[in-house]
Motif scaffolding. Structure first.
Motif, PDB file in Angstrom:
ATOM      1  N   ALA A   1       0.831  -1.211   0.000  1.00  0.00           N
ATOM      2  CA  ALA A   1       0.000   0.000   0.000  1.00  0.00           C
ATOM      3  C   ALA A   1       0.864   1.259   0.000  1.00  0.00           C
ATOM      4  CB  ALA A   1      -0.901   0.007   1.229  1.00  0.00           C
TER       5      ALA A   1
ATOM      6  N   ALA B   1       1.003   3.908   1.915  1.00  0.00           N
ATOM      7  CA  ALA B   1       1.526   4.467   3.173  1.00  0.00           C
ATOM      8  C   ALA B   1       2.558   3.571   3.853  1.00  0.00           C
ATOM      9  CB  ALA B   1       0.372   4.744   4.138  1.00  0.00           C
TER      10      ALA B   1
ATOM     11  N   ALA C   1      -4.340   1.888  -7.302  1.00  0.00           N
ATOM     12  CA  ALA C   1      -4.802   3.226  -6.898  1.00  0.00           C
ATOM     13  C   ALA C   1      -5.028   4.045  -8.174  1.00  0.00           C
ATOM     14  CB  ALA C   1      -3.769   3.893  -5.997  1.00  0.00           C
TER      15      ALA C   1
ATOM     16  N   CYS D   1     -12.701   3.659  -0.705  1.00  0.00           N
ATOM     17  CA  CYS D   1     -11.495   2.822  -0.611  1.00  0.00           C
ATOM     18  C   CYS D   1     -11.050   2.561   0.820  1.00  0.00           C
ATOM     19  CB  CYS D   1     -10.360   3.422  -1.421  1.00  0.00           C
ATOM     20  SG  CYS D   1     -10.240   5.183  -1.290  1.00  0.00           S
TER      21      CYS D   1
ATOM     22  N   SER E   1     -11.896  -1.042  -3.263  1.00  0.00           N
ATOM     23  CA  SER E   1     -10.657  -0.349  -2.892  1.00  0.00           C
ATOM     24  C   SER E   1      -9.527  -0.839  -3.789  1.00  0.00           C
ATOM     25  CB  SER E   1     -10.308  -0.649  -1.441  1.00  0.00           C
ATOM     26  OG  SER E   1      -9.804  -1.962  -1.346  1.00  0.00           O
ATOM     27  N   PRO E   2      -8.445  -0.062  -3.894  1.00  0.00           N
ATOM     28  CA  PRO E   2      -7.291  -0.539  -4.670  1.00  0.00           C
ATOM     29  C   PRO E   2      -6.809  -1.924  -4.223  1.00  0.00           C
ATOM     30  CG  PRO E   2      -7.045   1.779  -4.228  1.00  0.00           C
ATOM     31  CD  PRO E   2      -8.260   1.339  -3.453  1.00  0.00           C
ATOM     32  N   GLN E   3      -6.820  -2.184  -2.906  1.00  0.00           N
ATOM     33  CA  GLN E   3      -6.397  -3.523  -2.460  1.00  0.00           C
ATOM     34  C   GLN E   3      -7.245  -4.610  -3.121  1.00  0.00           C
ATOM     35  OE1 GLN E   3      -5.501  -5.240   1.660  1.00  0.00           O
ATOM     36  NE2 GLN E   3      -7.668  -5.753   1.518  1.00  0.00           N
TER      37      GLN E   3
ATOM     38  N   MET F   1      -0.407  -3.678   4.326  1.00  0.00           N
ATOM     39  CA  MET F   1      -1.263  -2.499   4.494  1.00  0.00           C
ATOM     40  C   MET F   1      -0.948  -1.780   5.803  1.00  0.00           C
ATOM     41  SD  MET F   1      -3.575  -2.198   1.982  1.00  0.00           S
ATOM     42  CE  MET F   1      -2.979  -2.973   0.466  1.00  0.00           C
ATOM     43  N   PRO F   2      -1.179  -0.475   5.838  1.00  0.00           N
ATOM     44  CA  PRO F   2      -1.005   0.263   7.088  1.00  0.00           C
ATOM     45  C   PRO F   2      -2.261   0.168   7.953  1.00  0.00           C
ATOM     46  CG  PRO F   2      -1.648   1.756   5.364  1.00  0.00           C
ATOM     47  CD  PRO F   2      -1.537   0.411   4.712  1.00  0.00           C
ATOM     48  N   CYS F   3      -3.119  -0.761   7.633  1.00  0.00           N
ATOM     49  CA  CYS F   3      -4.513  -0.717   8.070  1.00  0.00           C
ATOM     50  C   CYS F   3      -4.946  -2.083   8.581  1.00  0.00           C
ATOM     51  CB  CYS F   3      -5.318  -0.334   6.832  1.00  0.00           C
ATOM     52  SG  CYS F   3      -7.075  -0.424   6.987  1.00  0.00           S
TER      53      CYS F   3
ATOM     54  N   LYS G   1      -8.283  -3.498   6.556  1.00  0.00           N
ATOM     55  CA  LYS G   1      -8.039  -4.204   5.280  1.00  0.00           C
ATOM     56  C   LYS G   1      -8.117  -5.714   5.471  1.00  0.00           C
ATOM     57  CE  LYS G   1      -7.323  -0.824   2.391  1.00  0.00           C
ATOM     58  NZ  LYS G   1      -8.276  -0.651   1.299  1.00  0.00           N
TER      59      LYS G   1
ATOM     60  N   PHE H   1      -2.310   8.614  -2.363  1.00  0.00           N
ATOM     61  CA  PHE H   1      -3.529   8.022  -1.786  1.00  0.00           C
ATOM     62  C   PHE H   1      -3.365   7.811  -0.279  1.00  0.00           C
ATOM     63  CE2 PHE H   1      -6.790   5.742  -4.559  1.00  0.00           C
ATOM     64  CZ  PHE H   1      -6.639   6.588  -5.636  1.00  0.00           C
ATOM     65  N   GLY H   2      -2.130   7.592   0.152  1.00  0.00           N
ATOM     66  CA  GLY H   2      -1.892   7.270   1.559  1.00  0.00           C
ATOM     67  C   GLY H   2      -2.055   8.444   2.507  1.00  0.00           C
TER      68      GLY H   2
ATOM     69  N   VAL I   1      -6.546  11.023  -2.447  1.00  0.00           N
ATOM     70  CA  VAL I   1      -7.432  10.453  -3.473  1.00  0.00           C
ATOM     71  C   VAL I   1      -8.093  11.599  -4.243  1.00  0.00           C
ATOM     72  CG1 VAL I   1      -9.419   8.953  -3.910  1.00  0.00           C
ATOM     73  CG2 VAL I   1      -7.840   8.406  -2.033  1.00  0.00           C
TER      74      VAL I   1
ATOM     75  N   MET J   1     -11.494   9.228   4.729  1.00  0.00           N
ATOM     76  CA  MET J   1     -10.575   8.181   5.196  1.00  0.00           C
ATOM     77  C   MET J   1     -10.803   7.984   6.691  1.00  0.00           C
ATOM     78  SD  MET J   1      -8.632   6.784   2.930  1.00  0.00           S
ATOM     79  CE  MET J   1      -8.344   7.012   1.192  1.00  0.00           C
TER      80      MET J   1
HETATM   81 FE1  HC0 Z   1      -4.707   3.038   1.997  1.00  0.00          FE
HETATM   82 FE2  HC0 Z   1      -5.666   2.541  -0.239  1.00  0.00          FE
HETATM   83  S1  HC0 Z   1      -4.614   4.474   0.306  1.00  0.00           S
HETATM   84  S2  HC0 Z   1      -6.923   2.584   1.642  1.00  0.00           S
HETATM   85  O1  HC0 Z   1      -5.247   4.450   2.891  1.00  0.00           O
HETATM   86  O2  HC0 Z   1      -7.641   4.056  -1.688  1.00  0.00           O
HETATM   87  O3  HC0 Z   1      -4.720   0.825   3.967  1.00  0.00           O
HETATM   88  O4  HC0 Z   1      -1.747   3.318   2.176  1.00  0.00           O
HETATM   89  O5  HC0 Z   1      -3.644   0.821   0.388  1.00  0.00           O
HETATM   90  O6  HC0 Z   1      -6.825  -0.111  -0.923  1.00  0.00           O
HETATM   91  O7  HC0 Z   1      -4.077   2.510  -2.714  1.00  0.00           O
HETATM   92  C1  HC0 Z   1      -4.661   1.701   3.287  1.00  0.00           C
HETATM   93  C2  HC0 Z   1      -2.864   3.218   2.242  1.00  0.00           C
HETATM   94  C3  HC0 Z   1      -4.322   1.688   0.665  1.00  0.00           C
HETATM   95  C4  HC0 Z   1      -6.386   0.866  -0.721  1.00  0.00           C
HETATM   96  C5  HC0 Z   1      -4.704   2.475  -1.818  1.00  0.00           C
HETATM   97  C6  HC0 Z   1      -6.960   3.370  -1.143  1.00  0.00           C
END
Ligand code: HC0
Length: 589
Positions: free
Chosen positions: A231, A233, A273, A307, A331-333, A361-363, A366, A425-426, A431, A517
């Motif tokens: 991702a 970020a 993305a 996303c 989402s891009p993922q 992912m930073p998430c 996800k 995007f991060g 976005v 977000m």
């Molecule tokens: Fe994100 Fe994404 S930007 S949600 O914040 O849109 O987790 O980094 O990967 O999917 O590209 C998170 C970050 C991602 C997705 C992208 C989006």
């Protein structure tokens, strides 16, 4: 200004500052646990006590405002003993299994225990055996009450920053605990899986569900083809966990490490993305046409980005009436996952059933998103395992890779090229900025009218940002937008999303497009990023993402050659039948 002394040293600070803040001016560190810069003051752990000269009273420095002439000591015998006893009492109720704990080495209680050299167990008999709950049902977050010190940072985070309230204080006195609605699993309540409770928790009471072992198993299996997407970020957070400075850009080292870990292909979420921009931008323009030209009363505006899976879950729970406003884009993922087992599989000539698709992912949300039942449009589970930035750091350490010594390497192809628009995007506003760079150019045939493509009004950490872009001079197909003012808003953190939606609901605000977000600062402040986090750290990561954008040769999604290629070879055009099947979805209450 207010004048006081701390440890005999004079200091002047603004009114309404606390003793804790005044001490920082003098570079005096006072320990804290329940205090966090992001949150309102609770003052419930008392570990930050200091002594007032004169009356010898102990006061909580995080909760006590400075006063003119105040004299404070932060390091008297009384203070040290009091802090020590507080830490001992907390440890008595805390299941001490540091060597087996996820937060080993990152635990604030462990650090304080070491700092105060806690070796005795004087209070051990005070606490009866308890039946602690360990909740492991959620695909994203685990909650272990035996590690909880009841500082309530998680509760304040969930309520104040996220306006969710999935966790709260239940019972009183020695029975007090942090619980959910009827003590149900996090998987069964309104939790959005954002993981902000994890990054604000000082101990191992809240952690992500780890899939590290599953990924090691896949990498060791000779019959699987294991691919990884990273991702935006992650590349500005990972270095913090591996000994590099805050917000260091480590894209090349990260790719190099992933190759050493044995992934068959190291690819980039920034690619999808960019693809999201093509699909979502076209969807926005289509909605605008329906509203402005066809007078279609059913078109839902503002269109909202879709996303951030924490935001999607939030709207499902709290604002289901706005679900038609969500972009239908995955989402891009998840776009990446669906393409990995179709487009990519075909290109590299590997059977999709043999592909294991991993994302970094930073998430934490996800992890939940990848497990949603609708995310199987490739005919398989589109994304098999999601690891957080922290989990990737664990794997790199386990593999004995000296990260800081690695040379930079580049992503593999196909699905490994991303533009600067994809990278941003991060960050909150990224976005929107990426979408405007492309949509404006498609509609007018010219670049967005901002210096160096940098749309400053959408940048920064403010909770709600607004921008209006006037469209002047359109190409023929988009003549109906001539002179239109595209109104946009951007929020980060779900409390801010709540405020924005309420303003829209009341009719106080109207927008065409909103970016939301779930996490403060956007994904760079996600629940899977390294500990600790605050706005200064978020800002460093944000600046690094903008630097990444400036340094990339392609900075607009529609100019990404791999995007041009995928439409030519596979998807035909944005919103095509194939796009709809693989890249779009819908959500229900
Ligand atoms: Fe994100 Fe994404 S930007 S949600 O914040 O849109 O987790 O980094 O990967 O999917 O590209 C998170 C970050 C991602 C997705 C992208 C989006």
């Amino acid at each position: 200004m207010v004048n006081l002394t701390i440890n005999g040293i004079a200091v002047s600070v603004e009114e309404n500052k606390t003793i804790l803040e005044a001490a920082k001016h003098l570079h005096i560190k006072i320990p804290t646990l329940c205090y966090h810069k992001d949150l309102c003051v609770a003052g419930n752990c008392r570990v930050c006590v200091v002594e007032q000269v004169g009356n010898h009273k102990l006061v909580a420095s995080c909760a006590t405002p400075v006063a003119e002439g105040m004299e404070i000591n932060t390091n008297t015998l009384k203070v040290r003993n009091c802090r020590k006893h507080i830490i001992e009492l907390l440890l008595t109720e805390h299941r001490e299994e540091c060597t087996k704990c996820y937060r080993n080495g990152h635990c604030e209680l462990q650090a304080l225990s070491a700092e105060y050299q806690i070796t005795n167990q004087d209070f051990i008999d005070l606490v009866p055996d308890k039946n602690y709950t360990v909740d492991r049902l959620s695909p994203a977050i685990e909650k272990d009450d035996s590690k909880c010190i009841r500082c309530q940072r998680c509760v304040r985070t969930c309520a104040e920053i996220q306006s969710v309230g999935a966790i709260a204080v239940a019972h009183k006195g020695s029975e007090m605990k942090i619980s959910t609605f009827f003590d149900r699993s996090l998987d069964e309540v309104v939790c959005t899986n954002c993981g902000q409770c994890i990054v604000h928790c000082p101990t191992g009471a809240l952690t992500e569900k780890s899939y590290v072992e599953k990924v090691w198993d896949a990498l060791a299996d000779p019959d699987t083809h294991v691919i990884v997407q990273t991702a935006p970020a992650v590349r500005v957070g990972l270095g913090e966990e591996l000994g590099l400075g805050l917000g260091t850009r480590v894209t090349g080292k990260m790719v190099s490490a992933l190759k050493r870990l044995g992934f068959d292909s190291v690819l980039d979420t920034n690619f999808t993305a960019d693809l999201t921009i093509m699909e979502e931008g076209t969807e926005l323009l289509t909605r605008l046409k329906r509203a402005l030209v066809d007078d279609d009363p059913d078109v839902a505006l503002p269109m909202a980005t879709s996303c951030s899976p924490g935001w999607v879950k939030y709207i499902e729970h709290k604002y289901p009436e706005y679900l038609p406003n969500l972009s239908t884009c995955k989402s891009p993922q998840q776009m990446f996952g669906a393409l990995a087992k179709t487009y990519y599989a075909k290109n590299v000539n590997v059977a999709p059933e043999n592909i294991v698709s991993v994302s970094i992912m930073p998430c934490t949300a996800k992890k939940f998103e990848a497990n949603r039942p609708e995310m199987k449009d490739s005919g398989y589970k589109d994304v098999d395992y999601v690891l957080t930035t922290r989990e990737l750091a664990v794997m790199i350490k386990q593999a004995g890779i000296e990260f800081e010594k690695l040379n930079d390497e580049i992503f593999d192809s196909i699905m490994g090229v991303g533009s600067g628009a994809g990278a941003i995007f991060g960050a909150t506003g990224g976005v929107m900025e990426a979408a405007l760079r492309t949509a404006y150019e498609i509609v007018t045939g010219r670049e967005v009218p901002f210096d160096n493509l940098e749309i400053i009004p959408v940048r920064g950490l403010e909770g709600v940002k607004e921008a209006t872009v006037k469209i002047e001079g359109t190409v023929e197909a988009w003549n109906f937008l001539e002179g239109a003012e595209l109104k946009c808003a951007i929020t980060n953190g779900l409390e801010n999303a709540h405020k924005l939606l309420e303003a829209i609901k009341r009719g106080d605000k109207f927008y065409h497009f909103i970016e939301i977000m779930a996490c403060p600062g956007g994904c760079l402040g996600g629940g899977g990023q390294p500990f600790p986090v605050d706005n200064e750290i978020r800002l460093q990561r944000m600046n690094a993402l903008y630097e990444e954008d400036r340094n990339l040769p392609i900075r607009k999604s529609h100019e990404n050659p791999e995007i041009v290629q995928i439409y030519k070879e596979f998807l035909d055009e944005p919103l095509s039948h194939k796009s709809h099947k693989l890249l779009h979805t819908s959500y229900v209450k």
